[in-house]
Scaffold this active site. Structure first.
Site, PDB file in Angstrom:
ATOM      1  N   HIS A   1       0.798  -1.229   0.000  1.00 50.49           N
ATOM      2  CA  HIS A   1       0.000   0.000   0.000  1.00 50.49           C
ATOM      3  C   HIS A   1       0.828   1.275   0.000  1.00 50.49           C
ATOM      4  O   HIS A   1       0.292   2.358  -0.203  1.00 50.49           O
ATOM      5  CB  HIS A   1      -0.963   0.027   1.195  1.00 50.49           C
TER       6      HIS A   1
HETATM    7  C1  UD1 Z   1      -1.943   5.872   5.469  1.00 48.61           C
HETATM    8  C2  UD1 Z   1      -0.656   6.416   6.109  1.00 48.61           C
HETATM    9  C3  UD1 Z   1       0.356   5.294   6.208  1.00 48.61           C
HETATM   10  C4  UD1 Z   1      -0.214   4.084   6.904  1.00 48.61           C
HETATM   11  C5  UD1 Z   1      -1.495   3.661   6.202  1.00 48.61           C
HETATM   12  C6  UD1 Z   1      -2.123   2.476   6.884  1.00 48.61           C
HETATM   13  C7  UD1 Z   1      -0.124   8.752   5.587  1.00 48.61           C
HETATM   14  C8  UD1 Z   1       0.733   9.664   4.791  1.00 48.61           C
HETATM   15  N1  UD1 Z   1      -0.065   7.459   5.267  1.00 48.61           N
HETATM   16  O1  UD1 Z   1      -1.633   5.494   4.138  1.00 48.61           O
HETATM   17  O2  UD1 Z   1       1.462   5.771   6.956  1.00 48.61           O
HETATM   18  O3  UD1 Z   1       0.721   3.032   6.853  1.00 48.61           O
HETATM   19  O4  UD1 Z   1      -2.401   4.771   6.205  1.00 48.61           O
HETATM   20  O5  UD1 Z   1      -3.077   1.858   6.075  1.00 48.61           O
HETATM   21  O6  UD1 Z   1      -0.817   9.211   6.476  1.00 48.61           O
HETATM   22  N2  UD1 Z   1      -8.864   4.983   0.747  1.00 48.61           N
HETATM   23  C9  UD1 Z   1     -10.116   4.463   0.661  1.00 48.61           C
HETATM   24  N3  UD1 Z   1     -10.802   4.203   1.822  1.00 48.61           N
HETATM   25  C10 UD1 Z   1     -10.276   4.451   3.048  1.00 48.61           C
HETATM   26  C11 UD1 Z   1      -8.984   5.000   3.118  1.00 48.61           C
HETATM   27  C12 UD1 Z   1      -8.282   5.264   1.964  1.00 48.61           C
HETATM   28  O7  UD1 Z   1     -10.622   4.212  -0.422  1.00 48.61           O
HETATM   29  O8  UD1 Z   1     -10.947   4.192   4.062  1.00 48.61           O
HETATM   30  C13 UD1 Z   1      -8.085   5.224  -0.496  1.00 48.61           C
HETATM   31  C14 UD1 Z   1      -8.276   6.595  -1.081  1.00 48.61           C
HETATM   32  O9  UD1 Z   1      -8.206   6.498  -2.468  1.00 48.61           O
HETATM   33  C15 UD1 Z   1      -7.045   7.338  -0.601  1.00 48.61           C
HETATM   34  C16 UD1 Z   1      -6.003   6.240  -0.585  1.00 48.61           C
HETATM   35  O10 UD1 Z   1      -6.706   5.057  -0.226  1.00 48.61           O
HETATM   36  O11 UD1 Z   1      -6.704   8.420  -1.418  1.00 48.61           O
HETATM   37  C17 UD1 Z   1      -4.866   6.480   0.354  1.00 48.61           C
HETATM   38  O12 UD1 Z   1      -5.348   6.696   1.675  1.00 48.61           O
HETATM   39  P1  UD1 Z   1      -4.494   7.604   2.696  1.00 48.61           P
HETATM   40  O13 UD1 Z   1      -5.143   7.619   4.008  1.00 48.61           O
HETATM   41  O14 UD1 Z   1      -4.181   8.909   2.064  1.00 48.61           O
HETATM   42  O15 UD1 Z   1      -3.116   6.865   2.794  1.00 48.61           O
HETATM   43  P2  UD1 Z   1      -2.755   5.328   3.045  1.00 48.61           P
HETATM   44  O16 UD1 Z   1      -2.110   4.817   1.827  1.00 48.61           O
HETATM   45  O17 UD1 Z   1      -3.910   4.558   3.581  1.00 48.61           O
END
Ligand code: UD1
Length: 368
Positions: free
Chosen positions: A214
């Protein structure tokens, strides 16, 4: 004592569960969910399974660029602090939610308590590295999971308010591994998995790789993502992937074929514990999962050039692999000598929640 605690993403829910239980026995905690993770299987399932109290506030920030996400959270958290006027702000780990919470509090002169302080990958391109360095430098109480983390802070001139409490993720693993086993043993885990592709009969105890991908550094680099899946295709055992939404999107965009790979939705905590302890090996770019694999004595290959959790590398429990298909294959195929080696207690005694609580209460009105 009254704390405001910021939660936002999966690894923070896991860390919060044991602390909230201990701290709330005699103190007040106001829980703020930033909404960084919002899908039910990325958030609600952890609250339900781990008995985390219902958040008092949900900011509902959702997805967005780093600046947008962090900025929106900062604004809302400031409002909450001004309303609640806590004695301290507790933040976990290294996500955008961590930084937003720490920054909002620091600017209002509310003492910042950072749980999982002092970790470093020394890769400034990682958003997590930026978040943790910045958070540490504005924290008043820095609660470290390992001695390595304490040493890292010392190298940056931070020695005041630094305490090694042990790793709180070990608390959560120890409290839940039997519960997970009772729920998912004897084939029950297979009934729980909603396979989206692949064949269920190929999955047998200790005869599959459990993979999670991820990190932006892997998902957002077309070449790296293709290399990873080309390695999965060649592996001798099937690969099971609870798929993060970000990775799902990228796989579809790049039209990557899932050969030898079975995907399932992101798994809840208890199922993930079972899948991890039951796997032949974990293959991941997650920070937390490297440690959970180590705690559960499952060998791990980490798809990164460096790890913050260098203790796990000792005796080969965890191995780093460059993101090149052939290198990944070579790394996962090496014999598992680690299984013969005992693990020294480098992550504490499994009572980090208690130690963290004591450290916070002892410092009472933490100096700012
Ligand atoms: C975040 C943290 C990372 C952690 C990870 C755990 C930051 C910079 N990164 O990364 O350190 O290891 O969480 O999982 O804070 N999305 C969904 N549904 C959700 C959440 C996310 O669809 O409930 C999708 C969205 O397209 C979003 C993408 O995942 O843009 C990334 O989510 P985001 O929270 O920005 O970062 P993670 O990759 O989850």
């Amino acid at each position: 004592m009254k704390l405001v605690t910021i939660l936002g993403a999966r690894p923070q829910f896991i860390k919060a569960a044991p602390f909230s239980e201990v701290f709330r026995k005699e103190n007040e905690e106001v829980l703020v969910h930033t909404g960084q993770h919002y899908d039910a299987n990325m958030s609600a399932v952890f609250f339900a399974e781990l008995g985390i109290p219902k958040p008092d506030y949900n900011i509902g920030v959702g997805s967005g660029s780093h600046g947008v996400q962090t900025g929106r959270m900062l604004e809302k958290i400031e409002e909450i602090i001004l309303k609640e006027m806590p004695d301290g702000m507790l933040v976990y780990g290294d996500t955008n939610s961590t930084l937003a919470g720490a920054l909002a509090a620091s600017k209002l002169h509310i003492p910042v308590i950072h749980v999982e302080a002092g970790l470093r990958s020394y890769n400034k391109h990682m958003p997590e590295e930026q978040n943790r360095v910045l958070t540490d430098h504005i924290s008043d109480l820095l609660l470290c999971p390992t001695q390595t983390a304490v040493d890292n802070l010392e190298k940056e001139g931070i020695t005041a308010g630094v305490i090694n409490t042990g790793d709180i993720m070990l608390d959560t693993v120890q409290r839940n591994k039997e519960i997970s086993k009772n729920r998912y043993a004897d084939g029950a885990w297979l009934d729980e998995l909603s396979f989206e592709n692949g064949e269920i009969h190929r999955f047998k105890e200790k005869e599959y790789y459990l993979a999670t991908i991820h990190r932006a550094e892997n998902t957002d680099d077309d070449m790296k993502l293709r290399e990873i899946f080309s390695a999965f295709e060649m592996m001798e055992m099937p690969v099971l992937i609870p798929l993060h939404p970000r990775t799902r999107k990228r796989i579809a965009e790049l039209d990557i074929k899932l050969n030898n790979v079975t995907i399932i939705k992101p798994a809840g905590y208890l199922l993930m514990l079972y899948l991890t302890s039951n796997a032949y090996m974990v293959v991941t770019d997650s920070g937390g999962l490297q440690k959970e694999a180590y705690f559960l004595k499952t060998p791990c290959t980490t798809l990164r050039d460096q790890t913050e959790w260098i203790e796990t590398l000792e005796n080969g429990w965890n191995r780093l692999s460059p993101i090149v298909g052939t290198a990944i294959l070579e790394t996962v195929s090496r014999p598992l000598h680690c299984l013969q080696h005992p693990q020294p207690p480098l992550f504490g005694d499994g009572n980090a929640a208690e130690h963290i609580c004591q450290a916070i209460l002892k410092r009472g009105g933490i100096a700012t």
